[in-house]
Design an enzyme around this catalytic site. Structure first.
Site, PDB file in Angstrom:
ATOM      1  N   HIS A  20       0.831  -1.201   0.000  1.00 37.01           N
ATOM      2  CA  HIS A  20       0.000   0.000   0.000  1.00 37.01           C
ATOM      3  C   HIS A  20       0.870   1.256   0.000  1.00 37.01           C
ATOM      4  CE1 HIS A  20      -3.189   2.625   2.116  1.00 37.01           C
ATOM      5  NE2 HIS A  20      -3.411   2.623   0.821  1.00 37.01           N
ATOM      6  N   ASP A  28       7.409   7.510 -20.661  1.00 40.33           N
ATOM      7  CA  ASP A  28       7.699   7.561 -22.083  1.00 40.33           C
ATOM      8  C   ASP A  28       9.177   7.263 -22.304  1.00 40.33           C
ATOM      9  OD1 ASP A  28       9.141   9.990 -21.606  1.00 40.33           O
ATOM     10  OD2 ASP A  28       7.391  11.207 -22.097  1.00 40.33           O
ATOM     11  N   HIS A  99       6.335  19.067 -14.131  1.00 37.66           N
ATOM     12  CA  HIS A  99       7.168  17.995 -14.670  1.00 37.66           C
ATOM     13  C   HIS A  99       8.472  17.863 -13.878  1.00 37.66           C
ATOM     14  CE1 HIS A  99       8.494  15.069 -17.564  1.00 37.66           C
ATOM     15  NE2 HIS A  99       9.549  15.794 -17.896  1.00 37.66           N
ATOM     16  N   TYR A 121       5.164  14.196 -22.357  1.00 37.00           N
ATOM     17  CA  TYR A 121       4.652  14.080 -20.988  1.00 37.00           C
ATOM     18  C   TYR A 121       3.785  12.819 -20.786  1.00 37.00           C
ATOM     19  CZ  TYR A 121       6.370  18.819 -20.901  1.00 37.00           C
ATOM     20  OH  TYR A 121       7.169  19.930 -20.999  1.00 37.00           O
ATOM     21  N   ALA A 122       4.083  11.767 -21.508  1.00 36.79           N
ATOM     22  CA  ALA A 122       3.333  10.511 -21.372  1.00 36.79           C
ATOM     23  C   ALA A 122       3.933   9.687 -20.241  1.00 36.79           C
ATOM     24  CB  ALA A 122       3.334   9.733 -22.688  1.00 36.79           C
ATOM     25  N   ASN A 123       3.692  10.166 -19.024  1.00 40.29           N
ATOM     26  CA  ASN A 123       4.237   9.553 -17.817  1.00 40.29           C
ATOM     27  C   ASN A 123       3.178   9.586 -16.725  1.00 40.29           C
ATOM     28  OD1 ASN A 123       7.122   9.623 -18.848  1.00 40.29           O
ATOM     29  ND2 ASN A 123       6.676  11.814 -18.794  1.00 40.29           N
TER      30      ASN A 123
END
Length: 132
Positions: A20, A28, A99, A121-123
Site C-alpha cells: 500500500h 515515455d 514535470h 509528458y506521457a508519464n
C-alpha cells in the site's frame, strides 16, 4: 505459464511485491530514470509499446488508489487528459505536479517501466492501493 493477462515475469513479480502506497512509474521513452531506481525497459521502437498499451496491462493487474501526472499534459497531451478524466470518474484520486517535481518524485518509485511512447509528458506515477 499464465493463461492471460500480464505475461511479463518481471512486471508480475514487481506488482505482486508492491504494498500500500508504493509507487510505480510508467514512462515515455525520454523520461530520465533516477539513479538507483530499477528500470524495466520495454521500449522496442519509437511508439512500441505505447504508453496506453502498457498502462492498460499494468492497471488491470495493480490495485491503484491514486495517480500523479505532470500538469503539462493539459497543454501537450490530450490523451493523458482524457485518461485523467476517466480515472477520476472511476473514483481514482488524480494528482498533478510540475514535470520537474514529477521527475523528483520518481526517485521514490519501486521501479520505472519505460515504454516506447514518444508523445510529450506521457508519464504517470501509480500509487498502489489495497484490495480489501
Amino acid at each position: 505459464m499464465r493463461r492471460s493477462g500480464l505475461l511479463h515475469a518481471e512486471l508480475n513479480r514487481l506488482i505482486a511485491a508492491m504494498g500500500h502506497t508504493d509507487t510505480l512509474v510508467i514512462a515515455d521513452v525520454g523520461l530520465p530514470v533516477p539513479p538507483g531506481v530499477p528500470c524495466i525497459d520495454l521500449a522496442v521502437l519509437p511508439g512500441i509499446p505505447s504508453f496506453a498499451q502498457v498502462f492498460g496491462a499494468i492497471h488491470a493487474e495493480l490495485a491503484v488508489e491514486a495517480v500523479t501526472f505532470a500538469s503539462e499534459i493539459h497543454q501537450h497531451n490530450p490523451a493523458l487528459v482524457r485518461l485523467s478524466d476517466q480515472l477520476k470518474s472511476e473514483g481514482t484520486t488524480v494528482d498533478e505536479t510540475s514535470h520537474e517535481s514529477f521527475k523528483q518524485r520518481c526517485a521514490q518509485a519501486r521501479a520505472v517501466v519505460r515504454t516506447g511512447e514518444t508523445a510529450p509528458y506521457a508519464n504517470v506515477i501509480l500509487h498502489a492501493g489495497v484490495t480489501f
